[in-house]
Enzyme design. Structure first.
Site, PDB file in Angstrom:
ATOM      1  N   VAL A  23      78.290 -13.315  29.057  1.00  0.00           N
ATOM      2  CA  VAL A  23      77.024 -12.617  28.719  1.00  0.00           C
ATOM      3  C   VAL A  23      77.249 -11.683  27.531  1.00  0.00           C
ATOM      4  CG1 VAL A  23      75.172 -11.174  29.650  1.00  0.00           C
ATOM      5  CG2 VAL A  23      76.397 -12.735  31.158  1.00  0.00           C
ATOM      6  N   PRO A 221      10.940   8.393  -6.343  1.00  0.00           N
ATOM      7  CA  PRO A 221      10.168   8.961  -7.453  1.00  0.00           C
ATOM      8  C   PRO A 221      10.888  10.051  -8.258  1.00  0.00           C
ATOM      9  CG  PRO A 221       9.387   9.789  -5.341  1.00  0.00           C
ATOM     10  CD  PRO A 221      10.470   8.811  -5.027  1.00  0.00           C
ATOM     11  N   ASP A 244      16.384   2.202 -15.230  1.00  0.00           N
ATOM     12  CA  ASP A 244      15.176   2.465 -16.011  1.00  0.00           C
ATOM     13  C   ASP A 244      15.119   3.928 -16.456  1.00  0.00           C
ATOM     14  OD1 ASP A 244      14.182  -0.025 -15.868  1.00  0.00           O
ATOM     15  OD2 ASP A 244      12.887   0.352 -14.153  1.00  0.00           O
ATOM     16  N   LYS A 266      12.927   2.672 -21.702  1.00  0.00           N
ATOM     17  CA  LYS A 266      12.485   3.120 -23.022  1.00  0.00           C
ATOM     18  C   LYS A 266      13.548   4.057 -23.594  1.00  0.00           C
ATOM     19  CE  LYS A 266       8.094   4.832 -24.745  1.00  0.00           C
ATOM     20  NZ  LYS A 266       6.860   5.482 -24.315  1.00  0.00           N
ATOM     21  N   MET A 379       0.534   4.589 -14.186  1.00  0.00           N
ATOM     22  CA  MET A 379       0.480   4.331 -15.636  1.00  0.00           C
ATOM     23  C   MET A 379      -0.962   4.432 -16.156  1.00  0.00           C
ATOM     24  SD  MET A 379       2.994   1.051 -15.499  1.00  0.00           S
ATOM     25  CE  MET A 379       2.294   0.457 -13.991  1.00  0.00           C
TER      26      MET A 379
HETATM   27  C1  LIG Z   1       6.352   1.266 -14.195  1.00  0.00           C
HETATM   28  S1  LIG Z   1       5.636   2.220 -12.977  1.00  0.00           S
HETATM   29  C2  LIG Z   1       6.883   2.167 -11.792  1.00  0.00           C
HETATM   30  C3  LIG Z   1       6.439   2.516 -10.434  1.00  0.00           C
HETATM   31  C4  LIG Z   1       7.566   2.507  -9.420  1.00  0.00           C
HETATM   32  N1  LIG Z   1       8.093   1.201  -9.251  1.00  0.00           N
HETATM   33  C5  LIG Z   1       7.150   3.093  -8.091  1.00  0.00           C
HETATM   34  O1  LIG Z   1       7.126   2.381  -7.092  1.00  0.00           O
HETATM   35  O2  LIG Z   1       6.871   4.293  -8.069  1.00  0.00           O
HETATM   36  C6  LIG Z   1       5.784   3.800 -13.654  1.00  0.00           C
HETATM   37  C7  LIG Z   1       4.658   4.724 -13.266  1.00  0.00           C
HETATM   38  O3  LIG Z   1       4.874   5.226 -11.961  1.00  0.00           O
HETATM   39  C8  LIG Z   1       4.342   6.533 -11.880  1.00  0.00           C
HETATM   40  N2  LIG Z   1       5.446   7.434 -11.531  1.00  0.00           N
HETATM   41  C9  LIG Z   1       6.709   7.101 -11.307  1.00  0.00           C
HETATM   42  N3  LIG Z   1       7.424   8.190 -10.953  1.00  0.00           N
HETATM   43  C10 LIG Z   1       6.572   9.219 -10.988  1.00  0.00           C
HETATM   44  C11 LIG Z   1       6.712  10.601 -10.731  1.00  0.00           C
HETATM   45  N4  LIG Z   1       7.877  11.145 -10.360  1.00  0.00           N
HETATM   46  N5  LIG Z   1       5.625  11.382 -10.850  1.00  0.00           N
HETATM   47  C12 LIG Z   1       4.448  10.855 -11.187  1.00  0.00           C
HETATM   48  N6  LIG Z   1       4.258   9.564 -11.451  1.00  0.00           N
HETATM   49  C13 LIG Z   1       5.304   8.756 -11.347  1.00  0.00           C
HETATM   50  C14 LIG Z   1       3.763   6.852 -13.217  1.00  0.00           C
HETATM   51  O4  LIG Z   1       2.404   6.523 -13.204  1.00  0.00           O
HETATM   52  C15 LIG Z   1       4.544   5.935 -14.110  1.00  0.00           C
HETATM   53  O5  LIG Z   1       3.845   5.710 -15.328  1.00  0.00           O
END
Ligand SMILES: C[S@@+](CC[C@H](N)C(=O)[O-])C[C@H]1O[C@@H](n2cnc3c(N)ncnc32)[C@H](O)[C@@H]1O
Length: 486
Positions: A23, A221, A244, A266, A379
């Site tokens: 072992v 927003p 955006d 933009k 907008m």
């Molecule tokens: C191209 S659209 C986009 C919307 C976005 N997808 C949404 O659901 O709120 C852009 C527009 O949303 C509105 N918007 C977006 N953010 C905003 C904010 N913090 N205060 C006021 N308006 C707003 C304005 O009218 C702006 O010109």
């Protein structure tokens, strides 16, 4: 679990075997195989032990065991056929906290040896916790049968591949999937083992290009705290983020530090990245196997061109997921104290774009002018005069309350409350800028009563900027504060 299976590195460690018979010879071979430095203690030895001892550097002590023999050893094995001696060895070893195994005696052992399949560096150990060593050996035989022959060389290859794999793949997931693929391929075809490390890695990468993905994410927003938990998790992991103009800096700061950020909104000098270019970028990045986030203000499916982008991805077979966000109407109304529906005032809401794809005015003003609903124009700032005229012309009461909400949910929020027929003047007088929403409907006036957002500014129809109390609520001359002091 009565025993913890561990593998001990024995190379050059001093091990004592008490015994000199058959072992002891077996245990001696095991220890030599593990490169241990072995000493044997026994008054006499079999020829087999003497032969092994001669070939290797084994110290043989020709003495009857006494507890002093234990001193300085890392591990002790008692392999005599005398239980009294074995007991002495066990007690002496345990007194010095030295691991001891007494062959075939669980009670006296602090460790036991499993049945081993040795395909070094691969070791498979089977233990019955000392209860049925024969069964453990039977299982070992069965497993031996199942194992492919090339296992030893496979391990050698894996050892050589390891530093290269580490360098090539950054994530644990990638490293693991390469190893899984390699092992599986080598088991199926041992020729794989003949390829050198670089060519095998190259071959794997050609076959396993990572699949890219696009996440279409709504950033809300403005207030970064309105990001959903899911969108936050995704932006913190993304390789590339295409965002955006409406996505705030505070939100971009939450993106993974080494991610590539691409602004596709933009630009300062009013240059746009054309939608076609954005679509193509999404496809290009995803085809490189990256995790791409298309980050949009608000919700990506509400005036966000999200649908168009997904259609393009579908045409190019790119995988995607959509993460909704709080749309501007919901966020801005909430932060201005405007309930979009109210049982006394509005039974439905309409989200309307003031910016149609073609320039002709194709909105159904008859239906938009109906009472009992709230209209939210996105907008719509540039077309405020047309909105006012069309609604009044089609029957909406000129004194219908309206709200203009600029930069909603941010610390620069301004809410101007007035009535429909004065909308253009309010835009001009207060120099309302984009992004702004226009809310039309009786609920707009409730902001005078329900406004709570301390950082926001509320300008009421009598042109007065309303001050906020400590709770954020507006203080009105003739009404009690909303929250009573208690
Ligand atoms: C191209 S659209 C986009 C919307 C976005 N997808 C949404 O659901 O709120 C852009 C527009 O949303 C509105 N918007 C977006 N953010 C905003 C904010 N913090 N205060 C006021 N308006 C707003 C304005 O009218 C702006 O010109």
């Amino acid at each position: 679990m009565d025993y913890l299976p561990i593998t001990v590195q024995m190379k050059s460690r001093h091990c004592l075997i008490v015994g000199g018979g058959e072992v002891a010879a077996r245990k001696l071979k095991h220890m030599l195989h593990a490169d241990a430095k072995v000493t044997l203690v026994s008054p006499e030895y079999t020829d087999e032990v003497l032969e092994i001892a001669e070939k290797h550097e084994i110290r043989l002590v020709h003495e009857v065991f006494s507890p002093e023999h234990i001193n300085g050893f890392y591990l002790v094995i008692a392999a005599t056929d005398d239980r009294m001696v074995n007991r002495q060895v066990s007690i002496a070893a345990q007194q010095q906290n030295i691991w001891v195994n007494v062959v075939d005696d669980l009670e006296l052992s602090t460790f036991i040896m499993p049945a081993v399949i040795d395909r070094s560096p691969l070791l498979i150990a089977i233990s019955s916790s000392g209860v049925a060593p024969v069964l453990a050996r039977k299982i070992r035989e069965k497993i031996e049968w199942l194992l492919p022959d090339a296992l030893g060389s496979l391990l050698e290859r894996l050892k050589l591949l390891r530093p290269k794999v580490k360098k090539k793949f950054s994530s644990l997931k990638e490293k693991r999937s390469f190893s899984e693929w390699y092992i599986e391929s080598a088991i199926q075809d041992s020729k794989v083992l003949e390829k050198n490390e670089d060519s095998i890695l190259e071959f794997y990468q050609q076959q396993h290009k990572p699949e890219g993905i696009v996440y279409l994410v709504g950033a809300g927003p403005g207030d970064p705290e309105l990001l959903t938990i899911k969108s936050l998790k995704i932006i913190q992991k993304a390789d590339v983020v295409l965002y955006d103009a409406l996505v705030s800096q505070e939100i971009l700061q939450r993106v993974r530090k080494d991610a590539t950020l691409v602004h596709v909104g933009k630009r300062a000098k009013c240059h746009y990245v054309h939608q076609d270019q954005t679509n193509q970028m999404l496809v290009d990045y995803a085809q490189q196997g990256l995790s791409v986030v298309r980050l949009k203000g608000g919700d990506p499916f509400i005036f966000g061109r999200g649908g168009e982008e997904l259609q393009f991805l579908t045409q190019h077979n790119i995988r995607y997921e959509v993460v909704p966000g709080i749309t501007a109407a919901a966020g801005c109304a909430a932060y201005s104290g405007i309930p979009l529906t109210h049982r006394d005032h509005a039974q439905s809401i309409r989200f309307v774009t003031g910016h149609e794809k073609s320039s002709k005015n194709s909105l159904d003003w008859n239906s938009l002018a109906q009472a009992g609903q709230t209209l939210v124009f996105y907008m719509g700032l540039m077309r405020n005069q047309q909105i006012t005229d069309s609604l009044i012309k089609h029957g909406r009461n000129p004194s219908t309350p309206v709200a203009l909400i600029e930069k909603g949910t941010t610390k620069n929020q301004r809410t101007v409350i007035g009535q429909l027929n004065e909308l253009p003047q309010l835009v001009e007088k207060y120099e309302i800028k984009s992004p702004s929403l226009i809310v039309v409907g009786e609920v707009a006036e409730l902001a005078n009563e329900l406004d709570w957002f301390k950082d926001g500014e509320l300008i009421s129809s009598n042109n007065k900027i309303v001050a906020k109390n400590d709770f954020g609520a507006t203080e009105r001359d003739n009404r009690l504060p909303l929250v009573a002091n208690v």
